[in-house]
Design a protein around this motif. Sequence first.
Motif, short mmCIF file in Angstrom:
data_model
loop_
_atom_site.label_atom_id
_atom_site.label_comp_id
_atom_site.label_asym_id
_atom_site.label_seq_id
_atom_site.Cartn_x
_atom_site.Cartn_y
_atom_site.Cartn_z
N SER A 1 34.73 16.65 4.20
CA SER A 1 35.16 17.78 3.36
C SER A 1 36.63 17.66 2.99
O SER A 1 37.08 18.31 2.03
CB SER A 1 34.91 19.10 4.09
OG SER A 1 35.77 19.25 5.20
N ASP B 1 37.85 15.48 -4.44
CA ASP B 1 37.08 15.02 -5.60
C ASP B 1 37.93 14.09 -6.44
O ASP B 1 39.11 14.35 -6.68
CB ASP B 1 36.62 16.22 -6.44
CG ASP B 1 35.57 17.06 -5.74
OD1 ASP B 1 34.88 16.52 -4.85
OD2 ASP B 1 35.46 18.26 -6.05
N ARG C 1 26.95 14.71 1.15
CA ARG C 1 28.18 14.99 0.40
C ARG C 1 28.12 14.39 -0.99
O ARG C 1 28.56 15.00 -1.97
CB ARG C 1 29.37 14.42 1.18
CG ARG C 1 30.72 14.65 0.50
CD ARG C 1 31.08 16.12 0.48
NE ARG C 1 32.39 16.32 -0.17
CZ ARG C 1 32.57 16.45 -1.48
NH1 ARG C 1 31.52 16.38 -2.29
NH2 ARG C 1 33.77 16.65 -1.98
N LEU C 2 27.53 13.19 -1.11
CA LEU C 2 27.47 12.53 -2.42
C LEU C 2 26.46 13.17 -3.36
O LEU C 2 26.51 12.93 -4.57
CB LEU C 2 27.13 11.04 -2.24
CG LEU C 2 28.18 10.19 -1.53
CD1 LEU C 2 27.73 8.75 -1.44
CD2 LEU C 2 29.54 10.29 -2.22
N ARG D 1 26.45 16.23 -3.96
CA ARG D 1 27.17 17.34 -4.60
C ARG D 1 28.03 16.81 -5.72
O ARG D 1 28.58 15.71 -5.65
CB ARG D 1 28.04 18.06 -3.57
CG ARG D 1 27.24 18.81 -2.53
CD ARG D 1 28.08 19.16 -1.31
NE ARG D 1 29.41 19.68 -1.67
CZ ARG D 1 30.39 19.82 -0.80
NH1 ARG D 1 30.21 19.47 0.46
NH2 ARG D 1 31.56 20.30 -1.19
N LYS D 2 28.17 17.56 -6.77
CA LYS D 2 29.02 17.17 -7.90
C LYS D 2 30.04 18.27 -8.18
O LYS D 2 29.69 19.45 -8.10
CB LYS D 2 28.14 16.95 -9.14
CG LYS D 2 27.11 15.85 -8.99
CD LYS D 2 27.75 14.48 -8.86
CE LYS D 2 26.69 13.38 -8.75
NZ LYS D 2 27.27 12.05 -8.62
N CYS E 1 32.41 14.77 -7.04
CA CYS E 1 32.57 14.17 -5.73
C CYS E 1 33.55 13.00 -5.83
O CYS E 1 34.14 12.74 -6.88
CB CYS E 1 31.22 13.70 -5.19
SG CYS E 1 31.22 13.49 -3.39
N THR F 1 32.68 6.00 -3.93
CA THR F 1 32.43 5.43 -2.61
C THR F 1 32.14 3.94 -2.69
O THR F 1 31.32 3.50 -3.51
CB THR F 1 31.24 6.13 -1.92
OG1 THR F 1 31.44 7.54 -1.97
CG2 THR F 1 31.10 5.68 -0.48
#
Length: 390
Positions: free
Chosen positions: A197, A201, A222-223, A225-226, A228, A231
Amino acid sequence: MNNTAVETPGLRIVADENIPALERFFGDLGTLRRCPGRTLSREQLSGADILLVRSVTEVNQSLLQGTPVRFVGSCTIGTDHLDIPWLERNGIHWSAAPGCNANAVVEYVFCALAALEVDWRGRSFGIVGCGNVGGLLQKRLHALGASCAVYDPWLPDNPDSAPLAQVLGRDIVCLHAPLVKGGRYPSLHMIGPEQLSHIRDGAVLISAGRGAVLDSRALLQRLKRKPCFRTVLDVWENEPEIDTELLQRVDLATPHIAGYSDDGKLAGTRQVREGLSALMDLALPPMAPETSGNSATIRIVPGNARSGEADLGAGQGGAMADLLLQMYDPRVDDRRLREAASDTEPMAQGFDRLRREYPKRLEFCHYTAPAEVLNEEELQQLAVLGLMCK
């Protein structure tokens, strides 16, 4: 090449078939038998004095109990696959190759950023784990004038030390911590939901240390969610049975090859020979310095960045990024890993095959570029990274 042998008198050596230059560094010591490291068994060690492995072999009581093995050498920088307390309690010498591929991993970081079209200049870096790899990255960043913060509880006096939350809040976050499952500072799932967290972004997360330091299920959630962060994963939990859903979500995926330069692999083999000589009091003759097999420098010029199999373009990073991608383009490894995941071959077999059949990769020091096509700042930065321009 499985279970083949080179017959010479002396020690009886069993080695992972993927260790490079075995004959050069160990062929003069005895009988050398190559075996697949992932499936190495106790039965294969029934007559062995020396065991040479890479990180895919768990070396513990289950593997060695009742065998005559007196020395274990791991041609890798990490040792989490070795049960060191058990080895030492049973009088079995061991050696590894710390730092052997640190330079290759640092080069991977900069090439990954070039592949993502991320200009690192002016960005802040966070480094989690500041051992051989993280420490070398920190040194390079200082030389480049880049801002960096470091989290490593084993090195509290590091001048760039900062709380983990602050390190994870940087523009580019690089994970290079070893996997430690117990003790004062365990690193298993050190980067979980709460820690993720803190990554902002639009940032870039690069994991090129040990897969289980990062909680892969938490990362996947976590990925999803947008917006982000971007990675890059080179290491994975549960290798070679990697999470294919996570593979689809990350921006750049490679099969644990960040340190797979020819230079780094040869250095690892040499370091283990030196460890064997010292720990077993063998007074082995010194070996000539390892080389990549390519003594001449390779000339490259901006504008020629290609994948080697398909034209992937040079991106928007300018001449510097173009040159980095000519020396090593991680998008090629990304494509091969995704193809392996979509093939009928089981994912685990495909992952190991990509590592076993990995093509030759030279480090930056083997390349040169014309100085006249670069500005003074770029020349200085490329020199720090190891590329000679003249």
